[in-house]
Design an enzyme around this catalytic site. Structure first.
Site, PDB file in Angstrom:
ATOM      1  N   HIS A  17       0.840  -1.212   0.000  1.00  0.00           N
ATOM      2  CA  HIS A  17       0.000   0.000   0.000  1.00  0.00           C
ATOM      3  C   HIS A  17       0.873   1.259   0.000  1.00  0.00           C
ATOM      4  CE1 HIS A  17      -3.130  -2.592   2.305  1.00  0.00           C
ATOM      5  NE2 HIS A  17      -3.625  -2.376   1.093  1.00  0.00           N
ATOM      6  N   LYS A  41     -15.117  -7.872   5.679  1.00  0.00           N
ATOM      7  CA  LYS A  41     -14.714  -8.743   6.789  1.00  0.00           C
ATOM      8  C   LYS A  41     -14.562  -7.873   8.034  1.00  0.00           C
ATOM      9  CE  LYS A  41     -11.901  -9.871   3.450  1.00  0.00           C
ATOM     10  NZ  LYS A  41     -10.596  -9.947   2.855  1.00  0.00           N
ATOM     11  N   ARG A  91      -1.845  -6.617  -8.038  1.00  0.00           N
ATOM     12  CA  ARG A  91      -0.745  -7.528  -7.715  1.00  0.00           C
ATOM     13  C   ARG A  91      -0.575  -8.603  -8.778  1.00  0.00           C
ATOM     14  NH1 ARG A  91      -3.138  -8.538  -1.904  1.00  0.00           N
ATOM     15  NH2 ARG A  91      -4.881  -8.573  -3.328  1.00  0.00           N
ATOM     16  N   SER A 128      -3.026  -7.743   3.232  1.00  0.00           N
ATOM     17  CA  SER A 128      -3.286  -7.475   4.645  1.00  0.00           C
ATOM     18  C   SER A 128      -3.756  -8.746   5.348  1.00  0.00           C
ATOM     19  CB  SER A 128      -4.352  -6.387   4.803  1.00  0.00           C
ATOM     20  OG  SER A 128      -3.895  -5.178   4.271  1.00  0.00           O
TER      21      SER A 128
END
Ligand code: PNS
Length: 158
Positions: A17, A41, A91, A128
């Site tokens: 990030h 989540k 990514r 993360s």
């Protein structure tokens, strides 16, 4: 003046990030980081904690970078802040399908464009969620997240 919007959950911010935000700062005059207040989540860090981490990480850029938590539609926040473009890091191909869908939905909702920045390959495997799992199970996350995030994770999982 060009303004980029970097949205995300940032639960917690990773070096991936940080890399994308820094690259936005090198391309755009102004960067708005938008932290989704209620990610899908349940979050490990609340939005105030995630904001505080990002504020500290970018304290030297505070004249060109602002950090806000938001809830609701990203495009509404983007309109409010009058940003020119949304920027997302990609990514791998696996990110692309969902990111493309979101980019097209955001364009159709509000006419706002999304630019994709390829993540630096050294952070290509980082997320993360994985960082939290490694930290929770006692592994080292040094080099994957900034030192202040390493400390926050240690504290949270102590
Ligand atoms: O870091 P993430 O979890 O990949 O970030 C996803 C995020 C926050 C950018 C996305 O879930 C989002 O934009 N949420 C806000 C709600 C919204 O606008 N949903 C419609 C997206 S097309």
């Amino acid at each position: 003046m060009s303004t980029a919007l970097c949205p995300g959950s940032f639960d917690p911010p990773t070096n991936g990030h940080v890399d994308v935000i820094k690259r936005c700062l090198s391309i755009f005059d102004h960067v708005v980081v938008a932290i989704v207040a209620n990610p899908f989540k349940s979050a490990l860090f609340d939005s105030t904690e995630r904001s505080a981490m990002l504020e500290e990480l970018f304290e030297d850029e505070s004249d060109r970078l602002e950090i806000h938590a938001f809830s609701g539609l990203l495009v509404d926040f983007a309109r409010e802040r009058k940003v020119d473009v949304i920027v997302k890091g990609l990514r791998a191909v696996s990110d692309f399908e969902y990111e493309l869908q979101m980019a097209q939905m955001n364009e159709s909702l509000a006419g706002i464009n999304t630019l994709f920045l390829p993540t630096n390959p050294k952070y290509g495997y980082l997320s993360s969620s994985l960082v939290k799992e490694v930290a929770r199970l006692g592994g080292s996350v040094e080099g994957l997240v900034p030192p202040l995030v390493v400390s926050a994770l240690k504290e949270r999982y102590a």
